[in-house]
Enzyme design. Structure first.
Site, PDB file in Angstrom:
ATOM      1  N   GLY A  16       0.804  -1.218   0.000  1.00 30.24           N
ATOM      2  CA  GLY A  16       0.000   0.000   0.000  1.00 30.24           C
ATOM      3  C   GLY A  16       0.836   1.267   0.000  1.00 30.24           C
ATOM      4  CB  ILE A  17       0.429   4.482   1.833  1.00 30.94           C
ATOM      5  CG1 ILE A  17      -0.937   4.900   1.275  1.00 30.94           C
ATOM      6  CG2 ILE A  17       1.298   5.725   2.088  1.00 30.94           C
ATOM      7  CD1 ILE A  17      -1.777   5.748   2.241  1.00 30.94           C
ATOM      8  N   GLY A  87      -1.038   0.476   9.815  1.00 29.32           N
ATOM      9  CA  GLY A  87      -2.387   0.756  10.304  1.00 29.32           C
ATOM     10  C   GLY A  87      -3.389  -0.256   9.785  1.00 29.32           C
ATOM     11  CB  ILE A  88      -5.535  -2.630  11.015  1.00 27.66           C
ATOM     12  CG1 ILE A  88      -5.696  -2.310  12.524  1.00 27.66           C
ATOM     13  CG2 ILE A  88      -4.279  -3.445  10.778  1.00 27.66           C
ATOM     14  CD1 ILE A  88      -5.975  -3.535  13.395  1.00 27.66           C
ATOM     15  CG  ASP A  91     -14.080   0.870   8.694  1.00 31.40           C
ATOM     16  OD1 ASP A  91     -13.160   1.207   9.466  1.00 31.40           O
ATOM     17  OD2 ASP A  91     -14.120   1.203   7.492  1.00 31.40           O
ATOM     18  N   GLY A 146     -18.813   5.105  11.170  1.00 32.30           N
ATOM     19  CA  GLY A 146     -18.314   3.722  11.205  1.00 32.30           C
ATOM     20  C   GLY A 146     -16.866   3.590  11.611  1.00 32.30           C
ATOM     21  CE1 TYR A 150      -7.375   3.629   9.803  1.00 36.84           C
ATOM     22  CE2 TYR A 150      -8.420   5.735   9.308  1.00 36.84           C
ATOM     23  CZ  TYR A 150      -7.446   4.788   9.046  1.00 36.84           C
ATOM     24  OH  TYR A 150      -6.552   4.990   8.025  1.00 36.84           O
ATOM     25  N   PRO A 180      -3.484  11.557   4.847  1.00 43.46           N
ATOM     26  CG  PRO A 180      -2.348   9.627   4.196  1.00 43.46           C
ATOM     27  CD  PRO A 180      -2.749  10.411   5.407  1.00 43.46           C
ATOM     28  N   GLY A 181      -6.117  11.465   2.389  1.00 48.77           N
ATOM     29  CA  GLY A 181      -7.528  11.163   2.197  1.00 48.77           C
ATOM     30  C   GLY A 181      -7.659   9.734   1.690  1.00 48.77           C
TER      31      GLY A 181
HETATM   32  N1  CAA Z   1     -23.799   9.064   7.288  1.00 45.35           N
HETATM   33  C1  CAA Z   1     -25.011   8.844   7.831  1.00 45.35           C
HETATM   34  N2  CAA Z   1     -25.617   7.659   7.835  1.00 45.35           N
HETATM   35  C2  CAA Z   1     -24.976   6.645   7.251  1.00 45.35           C
HETATM   36  C3  CAA Z   1     -23.707   6.796   6.661  1.00 45.35           C
HETATM   37  C4  CAA Z   1     -23.123   8.072   6.692  1.00 45.35           C
HETATM   38  N3  CAA Z   1     -21.920   8.304   6.150  1.00 45.35           N
HETATM   39  N4  CAA Z   1     -23.310   5.605   6.182  1.00 45.35           N
HETATM   40  C5  CAA Z   1     -24.316   4.725   6.460  1.00 45.35           C
HETATM   41  N5  CAA Z   1     -25.308   5.364   7.095  1.00 45.35           N
HETATM   42  C6  CAA Z   1     -26.556   4.791   7.567  1.00 45.35           C
HETATM   43  C7  CAA Z   1     -27.187   3.926   6.495  1.00 45.35           C
HETATM   44  O1  CAA Z   1     -27.988   4.713   5.644  1.00 45.35           O
HETATM   45  C8  CAA Z   1     -28.010   2.951   7.317  1.00 45.35           C
HETATM   46  O2  CAA Z   1     -29.170   3.598   7.777  1.00 45.35           O
HETATM   47  P1  CAA Z   1     -30.546   2.797   7.818  1.00 45.35           P
HETATM   48  O3  CAA Z   1     -30.306   1.619   8.726  1.00 45.35           O
HETATM   49  O4  CAA Z   1     -31.503   3.802   8.382  1.00 45.35           O
HETATM   50  O5  CAA Z   1     -30.811   2.412   6.404  1.00 45.35           O
HETATM   51  C9  CAA Z   1     -27.155   2.732   8.554  1.00 45.35           C
HETATM   52  O6  CAA Z   1     -26.277   3.875   8.636  1.00 45.35           O
HETATM   53  C10 CAA Z   1     -26.310   1.485   8.456  1.00 45.35           C
HETATM   54  O7  CAA Z   1     -25.487   1.610   7.281  1.00 45.35           O
HETATM   55  P2  CAA Z   1     -24.854   0.348   6.577  1.00 45.35           P
HETATM   56  O8  CAA Z   1     -25.917  -0.504   5.965  1.00 45.35           O
HETATM   57  O9  CAA Z   1     -23.745   0.783   5.670  1.00 45.35           O
HETATM   58  O10 CAA Z   1     -24.298  -0.444   7.837  1.00 45.35           O
HETATM   59  P3  CAA Z   1     -23.277  -1.590   7.860  1.00 45.35           P
HETATM   60  O11 CAA Z   1     -23.268  -2.081   9.264  1.00 45.35           O
HETATM   61  O12 CAA Z   1     -23.479  -2.568   6.738  1.00 45.35           O
HETATM   62  O13 CAA Z   1     -21.890  -0.856   7.529  1.00 45.35           O
HETATM   63  C11 CAA Z   1     -20.021   0.530   7.851  1.00 45.35           C
HETATM   64  C12 CAA Z   1     -21.376   0.107   8.395  1.00 45.35           C
HETATM   65  C13 CAA Z   1     -19.087  -0.699   7.717  1.00 45.35           C
HETATM   66  C14 CAA Z   1     -19.376   1.460   8.855  1.00 45.35           C
HETATM   67  C15 CAA Z   1     -20.184   1.175   6.487  1.00 45.35           C
HETATM   68  O14 CAA Z   1     -21.090   2.241   6.633  1.00 45.35           O
HETATM   69  C16 CAA Z   1     -18.900   1.724   5.929  1.00 45.35           C
HETATM   70  O15 CAA Z   1     -18.097   0.995   5.351  1.00 45.35           O
HETATM   71  N6  CAA Z   1     -18.632   3.047   6.052  1.00 45.35           N
HETATM   72  C17 CAA Z   1     -17.463   3.686   5.541  1.00 45.35           C
HETATM   73  C18 CAA Z   1     -16.332   3.615   6.516  1.00 45.35           C
HETATM   74  C19 CAA Z   1     -15.089   4.205   5.888  1.00 45.35           C
HETATM   75  O16 CAA Z   1     -15.084   5.265   5.292  1.00 45.35           O
HETATM   76  N7  CAA Z   1     -13.961   3.499   6.023  1.00 45.35           N
HETATM   77  C20 CAA Z   1     -12.745   3.962   5.458  1.00 45.35           C
HETATM   78  C21 CAA Z   1     -11.836   2.768   5.239  1.00 45.35           C
HETATM   79  S1  CAA Z   1     -10.347   3.242   4.387  1.00 45.35           S
HETATM   80  C22 CAA Z   1      -9.528   4.155   5.509  1.00 45.35           C
HETATM   81  O17 CAA Z   1      -9.857   4.256   6.650  1.00 45.35           O
HETATM   82  C23 CAA Z   1      -8.292   4.832   5.002  1.00 45.35           C
HETATM   83  C24 CAA Z   1      -8.319   6.259   5.345  1.00 45.35           C
HETATM   84  O18 CAA Z   1      -7.571   6.687   6.214  1.00 45.35           O
HETATM   85  C25 CAA Z   1      -9.194   7.160   4.595  1.00 45.35           C
END
Ligand code: CAA
Length: 243
Positions: A16-17, A87-88, A91, A146, A150, A180-181
């Site tokens: 990765g990075i 990092g891990i 979520d 979520g 992290y 980073p974004g």
């Molecule tokens: N804002 C508000 N509400 C949200 C939302 C958001 N951003 N995302 C989801 N919701 C809501 C959904 O609409 C849903 O609502 P309802 O039950 O009323 O329909 C509820 O929250 C549950 O959502 P999910 O079905 O997505 O729930 P899940 O349990 O399947 O998944 C999650 C939850 C795993 C956290 C998923 O939302 C997710 O993957 N989110 C993104 C997390 C993320 O950005 N991770 C980055 C990884 S990469 C990284 O971290 C590198 C870095 O530094 C950038």
């Protein structure tokens, strides 16, 4: 390892990075010690691809980090650069998050910075020179649905960076953090495609970042030219969050 700028240690340095950071620091003339935890195949590929030496260590383990850095200093030379990149993610919304997933992220992403910095800082202070670069995240700056674990770890790294920068400034050691974004790596490709797509739509430059775009910043901060930059939080997120 036969480069002449001293040793740079990069945690999570084989994928990765981190892999691109390893590559960039090798190109800058450092001996690179790329630290990895699980993926042996990636480590072998990194060695072949970049000429770095790889070391298997759990950065969440204090004694393991001490032993690693002692081994590197003794056998390969002074550590002049440390990049805390490992990092891990685990979520999940807080109301479903397990205690295990909280601790795994805090220990691997944040406690690791303490473990690794603690293992190199005394020698850097004695030598009057060092470059420490931490890899944070946009989500430690703005929060992310979520990611309470992290975001807390990455926000913690920002405070850690500033405090250690203050303690180290008079000793010729700079300590900075890059946030980073969303960067195209295995970590982001593990996300649900529709969630990732909805995030990419929020990025003004209309694409994800590339690992080499983060590595280029590390390369500068790790150089002697960056002596006047310390305690800085540098965002690289395509305009998604302007801190
Ligand atoms: N804002 C508000 N509400 C949200 C939302 C958001 N951003 N995302 C989801 N919701 C809501 C959904 O609409 C849903 O609502 P309802 O039950 O009323 O329909 C509820 O929250 C549950 O959502 P999910 O079905 O997505 O729930 P899940 O349990 O399947 O998944 C999650 C939850 C795993 C956290 C998923 O939302 C997710 O993957 N989110 C993104 C997390 C993320 O950005 N991770 C980055 C990884 S990469 C990284 O971290 C590198 C870095 O530094 C950038």
């Amino acid at each position: 390892m036969n480069a002449d700028r001293g040793v740079a240690v990069v945690t999570g340095g084989t994928r990765g990075i981190g892999l691109e950071i390893t590559r960039a620091l090798r190109a800058d003339g450092f001996d690179v010690a790329a630290v990895f935890h699980g993926n042996e195949d990636a480590a072998r590929m990194c060695e072949r691809d970049t000429g770095a030496r790889t070391f298997k260590t759990d950065v969440a383990d204090f004694a393991g980090c001490q032993a690693l850095c002692e081994d590197i200093e003794k056998n390969f030379g002074p550590v002049r650069v440390l990049v805390n990149n490992a990092g891990i993610t685990r979520d999940g919304v807080l109301h479903k998050m397990t205690e295990e997933n909280w601790h795994a992220v805090i220990e691997t992403n944040l406690t690791s910075c303490f473990n690794m910095c603690r293992a190199v800082i005394t020698a850097m202070r004695d030598r009057g020179y060092g470059r420490i670069v931490n890899i944070g995240s946009i989500n430690g700056q703005k929060g992310q649905f979520g990611q309470t674990n992290y975001a807390a770890a990455k926000a913690g790294m920002i405070g850690f960076t500033k405090a250690l920068a203050l303690e180290s400034a008079a000793k010729g050691i700079t300590v900075n953090i890059i946030c980073p974004g969303y960067i195209a790596t295995d970590m982001t490709s593990a996300m649900k495609q529709e969630v990732l797509d909805s995030i990419v739509r929020q990025i003004p430059v209309a694409r994800m970042g590339r690992p080499d775009e983060i590595a280029a910043i590390v390369s500068f901060l790790a150089s002697e030219k960056a002596a006047f930059i310390t305690g800085a939080t540098i965002t690289a997120n395509g305009g998604q969050y302007m801190a």
